[in-house]
Design an enzyme around this catalytic site. Structure first.
Site, PDB file in Angstrom:
ATOM      1  N   ARG A  77     -22.978  47.366  67.724  1.00 27.82           N
ATOM      2  CA  ARG A  77     -21.953  48.324  67.280  1.00 27.82           C
ATOM      3  C   ARG A  77     -21.089  47.639  66.212  1.00 27.82           C
ATOM      4  O   ARG A  77     -19.972  47.210  66.481  1.00 27.82           O
ATOM      5  CB  ARG A  77     -21.077  48.776  68.469  1.00 27.82           C
ATOM      6  N   ASP A 124     -25.356  62.213  71.251  1.00 30.09           N
ATOM      7  CA  ASP A 124     -24.842  62.231  72.636  1.00 30.09           C
ATOM      8  C   ASP A 124     -25.553  63.265  73.514  1.00 30.09           C
ATOM      9  O   ASP A 124     -25.384  63.248  74.731  1.00 30.09           O
ATOM     10  CB  ASP A 124     -23.331  62.519  72.633  1.00 30.09           C
ATOM     11  N   ARG A 172     -16.920  58.170  83.383  1.00 27.67           N
ATOM     12  CA  ARG A 172     -16.160  57.818  82.182  1.00 27.67           C
ATOM     13  C   ARG A 172     -15.942  59.046  81.310  1.00 27.67           C
ATOM     14  O   ARG A 172     -15.002  59.095  80.524  1.00 27.67           O
ATOM     15  CB  ARG A 172     -16.932  56.783  81.353  1.00 27.67           C
ATOM     16  N   LYS A 177     -13.498  64.134  75.411  1.00 29.54           N
ATOM     17  CA  LYS A 177     -13.255  62.700  75.643  1.00 29.54           C
ATOM     18  C   LYS A 177     -13.016  61.965  74.323  1.00 29.54           C
ATOM     19  O   LYS A 177     -12.038  61.227  74.188  1.00 29.54           O
ATOM     20  CB  LYS A 177     -14.466  62.068  76.349  1.00 29.54           C
ATOM     21  N   ASN A 178     -13.910  62.180  73.366  1.00 31.01           N
ATOM     22  CA  ASN A 178     -13.824  61.367  72.152  1.00 31.01           C
ATOM     23  C   ASN A 178     -12.655  61.744  71.255  1.00 31.01           C
ATOM     24  O   ASN A 178     -12.164  60.906  70.498  1.00 31.01           O
ATOM     25  CB  ASN A 178     -15.163  61.411  71.397  1.00 31.01           C
ATOM     26  N   CYS A 180     -23.188  47.064  72.908  1.00 32.74           N
ATOM     27  CA  CYS A 180     -23.153  47.799  74.163  1.00 32.74           C
ATOM     28  C   CYS A 180     -24.546  48.272  74.499  1.00 32.74           C
ATOM     29  O   CYS A 180     -25.508  47.896  73.834  1.00 32.74           O
ATOM     30  CB  CYS A 180     -22.176  48.959  74.085  1.00 32.74           C
TER      31      CYS A 180
HETATM   32  N1  EPU Z   1     -21.790  51.849  62.054  1.00 32.83           N
HETATM   33  C1  EPU Z   1     -21.915  50.814  61.162  1.00 32.83           C
HETATM   34  N2  EPU Z   1     -20.764  50.175  60.760  1.00 32.83           N
HETATM   35  C2  EPU Z   1     -19.543  50.543  61.198  1.00 32.83           C
HETATM   36  C3  EPU Z   1     -19.432  51.610  62.107  1.00 32.83           C
HETATM   37  C4  EPU Z   1     -20.575  52.246  62.517  1.00 32.83           C
HETATM   38  O1  EPU Z   1     -23.008  50.453  60.748  1.00 32.83           O
HETATM   39  O2  EPU Z   1     -18.555  49.925  60.771  1.00 32.83           O
HETATM   40  C5  EPU Z   1     -22.999  52.557  62.498  1.00 32.83           C
HETATM   41  C6  EPU Z   1     -23.236  52.468  64.015  1.00 32.83           C
HETATM   42  O3  EPU Z   1     -23.889  51.267  64.345  1.00 32.83           O
HETATM   43  C7  EPU Z   1     -24.059  53.697  64.273  1.00 32.83           C
HETATM   44  C8  EPU Z   1     -23.517  54.707  63.276  1.00 32.83           C
HETATM   45  O4  EPU Z   1     -22.810  53.947  62.286  1.00 32.83           O
HETATM   46  O5  EPU Z   1     -25.397  53.427  63.965  1.00 32.83           O
HETATM   47  C9  EPU Z   1     -22.572  55.726  63.853  1.00 32.83           C
HETATM   48  O6  EPU Z   1     -21.554  55.091  64.611  1.00 32.83           O
HETATM   49  P1  EPU Z   1     -20.095  55.683  64.750  1.00 32.83           P
HETATM   50  O7  EPU Z   1     -19.136  54.706  64.193  1.00 32.83           O
HETATM   51  O8  EPU Z   1     -20.069  57.076  64.228  1.00 32.83           O
HETATM   52  O9  EPU Z   1     -19.946  55.724  66.325  1.00 32.83           O
HETATM   53  P2  EPU Z   1     -18.644  55.408  67.169  1.00 32.83           P
HETATM   54  O10 EPU Z   1     -17.439  55.871  66.429  1.00 32.83           O
HETATM   55  O11 EPU Z   1     -18.694  54.010  67.617  1.00 32.83           O
HETATM   56  C10 EPU Z   1     -18.531  57.731  68.347  1.00 32.83           C
HETATM   57  C11 EPU Z   1     -18.503  58.211  69.764  1.00 32.83           C
HETATM   58  C12 EPU Z   1     -19.883  58.074  70.375  1.00 32.83           C
HETATM   59  C13 EPU Z   1     -20.862  58.897  69.540  1.00 32.83           C
HETATM   60  C14 EPU Z   1     -20.831  58.408  68.085  1.00 32.83           C
HETATM   61  C15 EPU Z   1     -21.723  59.194  67.151  1.00 32.83           C
HETATM   62  C16 EPU Z   1     -16.263  57.711  70.472  1.00 32.83           C
HETATM   63  C17 EPU Z   1     -15.346  56.904  71.317  1.00 32.83           C
HETATM   64  N3  EPU Z   1     -17.551  57.409  70.529  1.00 32.83           N
HETATM   65  O12 EPU Z   1     -18.887  56.347  68.409  1.00 32.83           O
HETATM   66  O13 EPU Z   1     -19.806  58.657  71.676  1.00 32.83           O
HETATM   67  O14 EPU Z   1     -22.162  58.746  70.043  1.00 32.83           O
HETATM   68  O15 EPU Z   1     -19.470  58.487  67.586  1.00 32.83           O
HETATM   69  O16 EPU Z   1     -21.365  60.531  67.169  1.00 32.83           O
HETATM   70  O17 EPU Z   1     -15.824  58.634  69.798  1.00 32.83           O
HETATM   71  C18 EPU Z   1     -20.378  58.939  73.942  1.00 32.83           C
HETATM   72  O18 EPU Z   1     -19.448  59.755  74.015  1.00 32.83           O
HETATM   73  O19 EPU Z   1     -21.218  58.784  74.859  1.00 32.83           O
HETATM   74  C19 EPU Z   1     -20.505  58.123  72.731  1.00 32.83           C
HETATM   75  C20 EPU Z   1     -21.242  57.020  72.671  1.00 32.83           C
END
Ligand code: EPU
Length: 431
Positions: A123, A306, A398, A22-23, A118
Site C-alpha cells: 500500500r 471492494d 470493522r 465506513k470509508n 496489508c
Molecule cells: N496507490 C499508489 N500510490 C499511492 C496511493 C495508492 O500506487 O500513493 C495505489 C494503491 O496501491 C492501489 C491504488 O493506488 O493500487 C488505489 O489505492 P487507493 O489509494 O485508492 O486506496 P486507499 O485509499 O488506500 C480506499 C479504501 C479501500 C478501497 C480503495 C479503492 C479507505 C479507508 N479505504 O483505500 O477500502 O478498496 O480506496 O477504492 O477509504 C475496504 O473498505 O475494504 C477498503 C479496502
C-alpha cells in the site's frame, strides 16, 4: 478467536436500512481535526474502524460526545499534539494516514506512523508524499514515522500519477489551509471523496469539483462549527444486493443512493438478476438462473474492488465461465483459496481469476483474512450445503454495522456462543 457458524442453504429475504459509509466516516473524522471547532457528525456507522478513529481523536486531545448510537459531537479546539498515536493503535486502520493531511493543514507539522502493507498487498503512499511536497512540505521517514513539516503551505498544481482515494482526500485536507489555489488533477471521483469535500466546505473550506477529474481548493484561514450527515455505505449495500442474488433471495435496501451502485446493478442485470431502484431504495430478486459475466475492477464509477470478492461468490453459481480482473489491489484474491475449499472451481493467474460456475458449494471451516473477504465467505456459507465455520470475523465487524441485526431482519438469526471462554456466534437458519 471469534467464529461465526453459518447455516447452509439459506436465502436473504426482507428489507433493511443501509448504514453510513465506513470509508467516508473515517476520513470525515480525521478531517474534523482541521477546524479546531465543534462538529456534529450524524449517520456515523457504529463499527470497529470508527471506534478506533474516535479513540485516536481523543488520544490527541479532542472531546468526543456520543448523541445516540450514530451521532457524535467532536470538539477539536484542545488538540495540541501533532503526532498521531503509536503504531499499535494506528496500524489497525489504513485511514489513520489521513492525519498526515489534517495535521499538516492545522499545524504545518505532522508525525504519523508509516502505514505498512496489508492483506491486499503493498500500500504505497508515494502520491500522498508527492502532493505534500508540491504544497511545500518537507518530508522524511524516520523510525517508522512519516514526518512532515511546512512553515507555509503554498497552493500548487498537482497531477496524480495513480488514481488514489487516499491521496486525493489527504491532499484536499492539506490544501484547505494552503495559501492560494491548489489544483488536483486525475483525482479519485468516489462518492466518499465528495462527502469529505462537502464536510470540509461545511466547516468553511473552499473546494470545488469533487466528483470530477479535477478538484480546485482555495486555501482559507478560518473555519466554523458544522454539522454533517455521512452518505450511505455503497459497499454495504452492494454486499447485501450480491448476497440476495447469490442466495436466490429477495431484498429491499432502504436509504441508499442507487446511483452510487450503478456499476454493480448493471453487472447484476447482465448476470440475469432482477434489480430495480427508485429514489432511495434498491430491490433485488435472485430467483432466476445466474448467467456468467466478466468483471474488471476500476476506480469509481467502475466496478468497485471492494465488491469483487462478493460477486465472485455469485459467479460460482452461474452456469458457464466468468473472468474477473482485479486492477486495484494485487493481493485481493485471498478469498479464492477458501472458496476452493468449499468446492468452487476457480483458477487465478496474476490479476485474473477464472470461475467455472455451476458447482454447489459445501460448508467448511474457512478463515477471513480481510474485511471484504470475510463478507464474501459469509455469503458463500449461506449458499453452501451444510454448515460453514468462519473465523477471522473481527475483520467483518470493522466495516459492517449491526451485522447480526441486519442478517436477522433478512430472515437468518444468529446467537452468541462461548466456547473455551471465547465468543462464538451460531446461526440458526431462516426463521
Ligand atoms: N496507490 C499508489 N500510490 C499511492 C496511493 C495508492 O500506487 O500513493 C495505489 C494503491 O496501491 C492501489 C491504488 O493506488 O493500487 C488505489 O489505492 P487507493 O489509494 O485508492 O486506496 P486507499 O485509499 O488506500 C480506499 C479504501 C479501500 C478501497 C480503495 C479503492 C479507505 C479507508 N479505504 O483505500 O477500502 O478498496 O480506496 O477504492 O477509504 C475496504 O473498505 O475494504 C477498503 C479496502
Amino acid at each position: 478467536m471469534t467464529k461465526l457458524v453459518i447455516p447452509g442453504k439459506q436465502s436473504l429475504r426482507g428489507n433493511i436500512k443501509i448504514s453510513g459509509s465506513k470509508n467516508a466516516a473515517v476520513a470525515v473524522l480525521a478531517a474534523s481535526l482541521i477546524s479546531g471547532k465543534k462538529v456534529c457528525v450524524d449517520n456515523l456507522p457504529d463499527i470497529t474502524d470508527v471506534r478506533t478513529l474516535l479513540e485516536i481523536l481523543q488520544y490527541m486531545g479532542a472531546t468526543v460526545r456520543r448523541r445516540g448510537r450514530n451521532t457524535v459531537e467532536i470538539c477539536t479546539a484542545n488538540v495540541k499534539k501533532t503526532h498521531a498515536p503509536p503504531y499499535e493503535l494506528v496500524k489497525k486502520l489504513r485511514a489513520s494516514s489521513y492525519f498526515m493531511g489534517s495535521l499538516l493543514a492545522r499545524y504545518g507539522k505532522a508525525e504519523v506512523p508509516v502505514p505498512g502493507g496489508c492483506e491486499l498487498g503493498p500500500r504505497p503512499i508515494d502520491q500522498h508524499i508527492k502532493g505534500f511536497t508540491a504544497l511545500g512540505a518537507e518530508t522524511e521517514v524516520e523510525h517508522g514515522l512519516v514526518k512532515l513539516y511546512a512553515s507555509n503551505l503554498q497552493g500548487a498544481h498537482i497531477y496524480m500519477d495513480v488514481i488514489s482515494v487516499g491521496a486525493t482526500i489527504n491532499l484536499m485536507l492539506a490544501a484547505c489551509t494552503a495559501e492560494g489555489r491548489t489544483v488536483l488533477e486525475n483525482v479519485a471521483k468516489e462518492p466518499e471523496v465528495v462527502d469529505v469535500a462537502n464536510f470540509l466546505n461545511a466547516m468553511g473550506a473552499s473546494i470545488r469539483g469533487a466528483g470530477t477529474d479535477i478538484i480546485r481548493v482555495d486555501g482559507v484561514d478560518r473555519f466554523h462549527n458544522a454539522t454533517h450527515s455521512i452518505i450511505p455505505d455503497r459497499i454495504e449495500a452492494g454486499t447485501f444486493l450480491l448476497g440476495a442474488a447469490a442466495t436466490g433471495g429477495e431484498v429491499c435496501l432502504r436509504e441508499v443512493i442507487p446511483q452510487h451502485l450503478d456499476a454493480a446493478m448493471a453487472k447484476l442485470k447482465e448476470a440475469g438478476v432482477e434489480v430495480c431502484d427508485s429514489e432511495d431504495t434498491i430491490w433485488v430478486n435472485g430467483n432466476a438462473e445466474t448467467l456468467p459475466v466478466d468483471i474488471k475492477t476500476f476506480p469509481y464509477p467502475g466496478f468497485p474492488t471492494d465488491l469483487q470478492p462478493m460477486i465472485m461468490v455469485l459467479l460460482t453459481r452461474a452456469h458457464g465461465t466468468s473472468v474477473i480482473t482485479e486492477n486495484i489491489f494485487e493481493g485481493r484474491f485471498n478469498h479464492v483459496d477458501e472458496l476452493k475449499r468449499m468446492g468452487a472451481n476457480i483458477k487465478v493467474e496474476g490479476r485474473t481469476a477464472v470461475i467455472d460456475g455451476g458447482s454447489t458449494l459445501s460448508g467448511a471451516p474457512v478463515n477471513a483474512t480481510d474485511l471484504r473477504a470475510g463478507a464474501a465467505l459469509l455469503l458463500a456459507g449461506l449458499t453452501a450445503e451444510g454448515e460453514t465455520v468462519l473465523s477471522g470475523v473481527e475483520h467483518v465487524y470493522r466495516g459492517y454495522e449491526y451485522l447480526e441485526e441486519k442478517i436477522s431482519q433478512l430472515g437468518i438469526s444468529f446467537k452468541w456462543h462461548r466456547e473455551n471462554g471465547k465468543k462464538q456466534i451460531k446461526g440458526l437458519g431462516n426463521q
